[in-house]
Design a protein around this motif. Structure first.
Motif, short mmCIF file in Angstrom:
data_model
loop_
_atom_site.label_atom_id
_atom_site.label_comp_id
_atom_site.label_asym_id
_atom_site.label_seq_id
_atom_site.Cartn_x
_atom_site.Cartn_y
_atom_site.Cartn_z
N VAL A 1 0.85 -1.19 0.00
CA VAL A 1 0.00 0.00 0.00
C VAL A 1 0.88 1.24 0.00
O VAL A 1 1.57 1.54 0.98
CB VAL A 1 -0.93 0.02 1.23
N ASP A 2 0.89 1.96 -1.10
CA ASP A 2 1.69 3.18 -1.22
C ASP A 2 1.15 3.96 -2.41
O ASP A 2 0.71 3.38 -3.40
CB ASP A 2 3.17 2.85 -1.43
N ASP A 3 1.19 5.29 -2.32
CA ASP A 3 0.68 6.10 -3.43
C ASP A 3 1.76 6.47 -4.44
O ASP A 3 1.48 7.16 -5.42
CB ASP A 3 0.01 7.37 -2.89
N GLU A 4 2.99 6.00 -4.21
CA GLU A 4 4.07 6.29 -5.13
C GLU A 4 4.33 5.06 -6.00
O GLU A 4 4.86 4.05 -5.52
CB GLU A 4 5.35 6.67 -4.37
N ASP B 8 2.14 2.25 3.75
CA ASP B 8 2.71 3.59 3.81
C ASP B 8 1.92 4.43 4.82
O ASP B 8 0.69 4.29 4.95
CB ASP B 8 2.63 4.23 2.42
N VAL B 9 2.60 5.30 5.53
CA VAL B 9 1.93 6.13 6.52
C VAL B 9 1.15 7.25 5.86
O VAL B 9 0.00 7.53 6.20
CB VAL B 9 2.95 6.71 7.54
N MET B 10 1.74 7.92 4.87
CA MET B 10 1.09 9.06 4.23
C MET B 10 0.44 8.62 2.93
O MET B 10 1.11 8.30 1.95
CB MET B 10 2.12 10.17 3.96
N SER C 97 -4.34 8.40 6.48
CA SER C 97 -3.06 7.98 7.05
C SER C 97 -3.08 6.48 7.29
O SER C 97 -4.09 5.91 7.72
CB SER C 97 -2.82 8.72 8.37
N GLY C 98 -1.94 5.85 7.02
CA GLY C 98 -1.82 4.44 7.33
C GLY C 98 -2.02 4.18 8.80
O GLY C 98 -2.57 3.14 9.20
N VAL C 99 -1.57 5.12 9.64
CA VAL C 99 -1.76 4.99 11.08
C VAL C 99 -3.24 5.01 11.42
O VAL C 99 -3.71 4.27 12.29
CB VAL C 99 -1.01 6.12 11.82
N LEU D 32 5.80 1.87 6.28
CA LEU D 32 6.82 2.64 5.57
C LEU D 32 6.53 4.12 5.82
O LEU D 32 5.38 4.55 5.71
CB LEU D 32 6.77 2.37 4.07
N SER D 33 7.55 4.88 6.15
CA SER D 33 7.30 6.30 6.41
C SER D 33 8.57 7.12 6.30
O SER D 33 9.67 6.63 6.57
CB SER D 33 6.73 6.48 7.83
#
Length: 242
Positions: free
Chosen positions: A9-12, A55-57, A62-64, A81-82
């Motif tokens: 999970v990541d937006d990049e 991913d956190v952001m 937020s991932g958190v 990941l952050s």
């Protein structure tokens, strides 16, 4: 070939591609992607994963923030990941249900190594399922019981969800009641490797256990600590008094 199913999970897109490429080179065949918090939640509602890299952001949250919701759907290890590297950020990630935390920029081979370690630890709990006809081992502490072969925690007659590493730590303490262990000893015995300063990981998992087994986690009666010595799990009938 590794049969573990992993959700990234990541937006990049570049980060997703980099991690997936390394995972596949290392023998992981089942790798799924999500680019947003909503996609991650939807993916976990519709499929089971053995591990989540989160991913956190994210663009829609937020991932958190979504980690507690993921925890309601899965006990799979979660690796954050952050770009945030402070101790507070790491502890927050552990407190909401994460199992490991890697800061950006990172070496993708390190991420894969951590994924392997998390999967290995998770399988320790999966390996203690009851065999047909086997007698069940129950560690009874009065208020709560740990059913070893079933991998279950029961508190006041109700089954309570327990992530794999939290259960492993609790089970280890149940097997050694009334014995003190330092944080580094617990890390080495349960996580299976030298702590290298990972005391905070143990502290967070101790807190997670207390949230489940104690009537008042801020005034623990079962999982107690003595400054300078460590933690021990107390059998109430053994006469311990705070």
């Amino acid at each position: 070939m590794n049969e573990a199913s992993i959700l990234l999970v990541d937006d990049e897109p570049a980060i997703l591609q980099m991690i997936e490429t390394v995972l596949r080179k290392e023998g992981f065949a089942s790798v799924a992607r999500a680019h947003t918090a909503a996609e991650a939640l939807s993916a976990c509602e519709n499929a089971a994963y053995d591990l989540i890299v989160l991913d956190v952001m994210l663009p829609d949250g937020s991932g958190v923030e979504i980690c507690p919701f993921l925890r309601r759907m899965t006990d799979a290890p979660i690796l954050f990941l952050s770009a945030r590297a402070s101790d507070f950020d790491k502890l927050t990630g552990f407190a909401v249900g994460g199992d490991d935390y890697v800061t950006k920029p990172f070496n993708p081979l390190e991420v894969v190594a951590r994924i392997r370690a998390l999967l290995r630890r998770s399988r320790k709990t999966e390996a203690v399922r009851p065999a047909a006809g086997a007698s069940a081992t129950v560690h009874d502490f009065g208020r709560f019981q740990v059913r070893e072969e079933a991998g279950e925690l029961w508190v006041e007659g109700r089954q309570v969800g327990c992530p794999s590493l939290v259960f492993q730590l609790l089970l280890f303490l149940c097997k050694h009641p009334n014995r003190f262990f330092s944080k580094s000893e617990l890390y080495e015995r349960v996580w299976g490797e030298s702590s290298f300063g990972d005391d905070n990981t143990v502290m967070v998992h101790i807190h997670r256990i207390r949230e489940r087994i104690e009537a008042d986690p801020s005034q623990p009666e079962y999982l107690v600590n003595v400054r300078g010595m460590g933690y021990k799990l107390v059998r109430r009938e053994d006469g311990y008094e705070r």
